[in-house]
Design a protein around this motif. Structure first.
Motif, short mmCIF file in Angstrom:
data_model
loop_
_atom_site.label_atom_id
_atom_site.label_comp_id
_atom_site.label_asym_id
_atom_site.label_seq_id
_atom_site.Cartn_x
_atom_site.Cartn_y
_atom_site.Cartn_z
N SER A 1 0.87 -1.18 0.00
CA SER A 1 0.00 0.00 0.00
C SER A 1 0.91 1.23 0.00
O SER A 1 1.87 1.30 0.76
N VAL B 1 1.19 5.35 0.28
CA VAL B 1 0.57 6.60 0.73
C VAL B 1 1.57 7.72 0.47
O VAL B 1 2.63 7.76 1.08
N ASP C 1 -7.74 -4.85 4.77
CA ASP C 1 -7.65 -3.47 4.27
C ASP C 1 -6.57 -2.74 5.06
O ASP C 1 -6.53 -2.83 6.29
N GLU D 1 -6.71 3.24 7.27
CA GLU D 1 -7.07 4.43 6.51
C GLU D 1 -6.09 5.56 6.85
O GLU D 1 -5.97 5.95 8.00
N TRP E 1 -8.63 3.29 -2.16
CA TRP E 1 -7.41 2.72 -2.74
C TRP E 1 -7.64 2.44 -4.22
O TRP E 1 -8.71 2.01 -4.61
N VAL F 1 -8.59 -2.93 -3.03
CA VAL F 1 -7.91 -4.00 -2.29
C VAL F 1 -8.62 -5.31 -2.57
O VAL F 1 -9.84 -5.40 -2.40
N VAL G 1 -1.46 -1.09 -4.20
CA VAL G 1 -2.59 -0.16 -4.19
C VAL G 1 -2.08 1.19 -3.72
O VAL G 1 -1.12 1.26 -2.95
N GLU G 2 -2.71 2.25 -4.20
CA GLU G 2 -2.27 3.60 -3.86
C GLU G 2 -3.42 4.40 -3.28
O GLU G 2 -4.54 4.35 -3.78
N ALA G 3 -3.13 5.16 -2.20
CA ALA G 3 -4.14 6.00 -1.55
C ALA G 3 -4.57 7.12 -2.50
O ALA G 3 -3.74 7.73 -3.17
#
Length: 174
Positions: free
Chosen positions: A31, A33, A50, A53, A64, A68, A79-81
């Motif tokens: 992930s 951010v 997940d 947040e 995301w 996810v 995955v990217e915020a």
């Protein structure tokens, strides 16, 4: 699955017992951010939790991209915020004879130059807080601070009667 191991044996009563142990592959779930990656290793087909947040000043987290997955596929996943910039307002109160419109802009946008207000009979001392150079991550209310002006009435050529000068605050009764 990378492979498996087996354990085959006969029990005392003549039954065949076959145990198969599969070795599942592991894959990296990342992930991201704001360019900072966090990685977790999952076995293939394991449930994927997940990520927590994230929070970012002046922005709302919207999810995301890509979504996810529920379970880990047989490949690495990143995955990217995603963010939505928020807007905040600067309001001006008791601005005298000048009407000031509220300034509502995106977080971090330049505020621009704010002219000093004018109020008849008063001197503007400043705002009760600092006018920010950029929009902060909260609404701001600024109230004008005023000092009442004093004026002097001087009597000239009054003949035989001497009058003292009168100094009073603006709009005071004489």
């Amino acid at each position: 699955y990378r492979g498996y191991e087996t354990d085959i044996r006969l029990t005392a009563d003549g039954k065949l017992v076959l145990k198969v142990y599969y070795i599942r592959d592991k894959y990296i779930f990342t992930s991201v951010v704001d360019g900072v990656p966090t990685t977790v290793e999952y076995y293939y087909d394991a449930p994927v939790a997940d990520p927590a947040e994230p929070a970012k000043e002046g922005y709302k987290f919207t999810g995301w991209t890509p979504a996810v997955p529920e379970t880990m596929p047989a490949k690495p996943v990143t995955v990217e915020a995603q963010w939505q910039i928020l807007q905040f307002t600067i309001s001006f109160v008791d601005t005298g004879d000048v009407a000031y419109a509220d300034i509502t802009k995106d977080y971090g946008a330049e505020v621009g130059t704010i002219k000093d207000p004018v109020k008849e009979g008063y001197t503007f001392l400043g705002w009760d807080g600092e006018v920010p150079a950029t929009i902060p991550a909260n609404d701001v209310v600024l109230t004008a601070q005023w000092k009442i002006n004093q004026y002097t009435i001087t009597f000239v050529d009054t003949g035989d009667v001497a009058y003292e000068a009168i100094t009073k605050d603006y709009n005071a009764e004489i």
